[in-house]
Design a protein around this motif. Structure first.
Motif, short mmCIF file in Angstrom:
data_model
loop_
_atom_site.label_atom_id
_atom_site.label_comp_id
_atom_site.label_asym_id
_atom_site.label_seq_id
_atom_site.Cartn_x
_atom_site.Cartn_y
_atom_site.Cartn_z
N LEU A 46 0.82 -1.22 0.00
CA LEU A 46 0.00 0.00 0.00
C LEU A 46 0.85 1.27 0.00
O LEU A 46 0.35 2.36 -0.26
N ALA A 68 -2.96 -5.71 0.61
CA ALA A 68 -3.75 -4.89 1.54
C ALA A 68 -5.20 -5.03 1.12
O ALA A 68 -5.49 -5.32 -0.05
N VAL A 69 -6.08 -4.80 2.08
CA VAL A 69 -7.50 -4.80 1.69
C VAL A 69 -7.83 -3.49 0.98
O VAL A 69 -8.62 -3.45 0.05
N GLY A 70 -7.19 -2.39 1.42
CA GLY A 70 -7.39 -1.10 0.75
C GLY A 70 -6.56 -1.05 -0.52
O GLY A 70 -5.48 -1.64 -0.59
N LEU A 93 -7.45 -10.30 7.02
CA LEU A 93 -6.95 -9.35 8.03
C LEU A 93 -8.07 -8.77 8.90
O LEU A 93 -7.83 -7.89 9.73
N ARG A 231 -8.32 4.61 6.91
CA ARG A 231 -7.33 5.39 6.16
C ARG A 231 -7.34 6.81 6.70
O ARG A 231 -8.40 7.37 6.99
N HIS A 277 0.26 2.45 11.88
CA HIS A 277 -0.46 1.61 10.91
C HIS A 277 -0.23 0.12 11.17
O HIS A 277 0.30 -0.61 10.32
N SER A 280 -3.16 -4.69 10.68
CA SER A 280 -3.09 -6.11 10.29
C SER A 280 -1.79 -6.76 10.75
O SER A 280 -1.46 -7.87 10.29
N ARG A 286 -0.12 -11.30 8.38
CA ARG A 286 0.72 -10.81 7.28
C ARG A 286 1.12 -11.96 6.35
O ARG A 286 1.20 -11.78 5.14
N MET A 289 -1.93 -12.58 4.28
CA MET A 289 -2.07 -11.52 3.26
C MET A 289 -1.12 -11.77 2.11
O MET A 289 -1.48 -11.65 0.93
#
Ligand code: DGY
Length: 311
Positions: A46, A68-70, A93, A231, A277, A280, A286, A289
């Motif tokens: 990200l 990342a999910v975002g 996550l 975010r 940050h 997760s 991790r 992910m």
């Protein structure tokens, strides 16, 4: 040989996987420019902005697997225009991020950061009946702004602390209402005004950037707590800082507008808990992910359907 570009920071997770013999991995150092090359897949983080210029350096690219999910770091239109698929890492996550959200809620409510700093500084003079008094959570209202996967899991844990739950979301969430007894609030402003703890779980999109602005922060109850593990740019950081400076509200932040920059004025405040940050950041999560991103990138270069596509 099919070439895949992988962010060098995740090399240790890659070692847990077998790279099929027809694939070649090139590691991309953090901060290094994207090489112009023959790569067909890119496993990205990200922290890497992927826009038209970056995509143009990789003319054979078929897939960006964002770990990342975002995926607000990826210009989806530019990817679509170039026929590049994009995937993210949802679900794996969710628990870790909900747990971190609760770490922040509890830390802010019970002034854990201040207490820890007091002891570390060697300034603790002994038990006092009025020292660092926090706020109990029982019967208070947890407001969930954005009731997707992480918002839902955060809400599910509220029962353990005797909290009531309300949520604001563009969609009805009947499962959340059934499971947790959560009440849907049609206007974000009403949720913000009613919540004792407001937890933000909104993806960063053109429609949500800066959505939690000064006027909205002004309707928060005195002493209310704002938590952001989504975010940074969803909240107007300057407006939040001003409200925190006035001491009217408190906050727990895991994300910031321009990471890794955290304004000094924010770092000076005692009524905010700041984390780098970590949502997760568990070993298991991790690796999961990475595994999901890796499986997506391998599928993408082979022309197979992605497991978790976003485009
Ligand atoms: C994400 O996945 O989008 C988080 O911010 C980092 O895990």
């Amino acid at each position: 040989m099919t070439r895949i570009l992988v962010a060098a920071e995740v090399e240790s997770f890659l070692r847990a996987r077998e790279v099929p013999p027809d694939l070649h991995v090139d590691l991309l150092d953090p901060g290094a420019p994207i090489p112009s090359g023959e790569h067909e897949g890119f496993l990205a983080l990200l922290t890497r902005r992927i826009g038209p210029a970056e995509l143009d350096r990789l003319p054979r690219l078929r897939v960006v697997a964002n770990m990342a999910v975002g995926y607000d770091n990826v210009d989806l239109d530019a990817a679509r225009d170039r026929g590049v698929l994009v995937s993210n890492t949802p679900d794996v996550l969710t628990d870790a991020t909900a747990e971190l959200t609760w770490s922040l809620i509890l830390a802010v409510a019970r002034r854990v950061g201040e207490g820890e700093r007091l002891v570390r500084a060697g300034d603790w003079a002994g038990w006092e009946p009025t020292q660092l008094l926090g706020t109990g959570l029982r019967s208070k209202l947890l407001g969930i702004a954005g009731a997707g996967r992480i918002g839902h899991e955060t809400a599910r844990r509220a029962g353990a602390f005797g909290m009531r739950v309300a949520y604001w979301d563009q969609d009805d969430r009947p499962e959340l209402e059934r499971e947790v007894g959560a009440v849907r609030v049609p206007e974000l402003e009403d949720l913000v005004a009613r919540a004792d703890v407001l937890s933000i779980h909104l993806a960063s999109t053109p429609g949500t950037r800066g959505i939690i602005d000064g006027p909205l922060l002004d309707v928060m109850k005195p002493g209310a707590i704002l938590i952001n593990t989504a975010r940074g740019d969803v909240v107007d950081e300057t407006a939040l800082m001003e409200r925190l400076q006035s001491g009217r509200i408190r906050a727990g932040l895991d994300v910031f507008e321009a990471e890794p920059h955290v304004p000094e004025a924010l770092r000076e405040l005692d009524n905010v808990v700041l984390l780098p940050h970590l949502g997760s950041a568990t070993r298991e999560t991790r690796q999961a992910m990475f595994d999901l991103a890796w499986d997506n990138v391998v599928r993408g270069v082979r022309g197979e359907p992605l497991l978790t596509p976003v485009t």
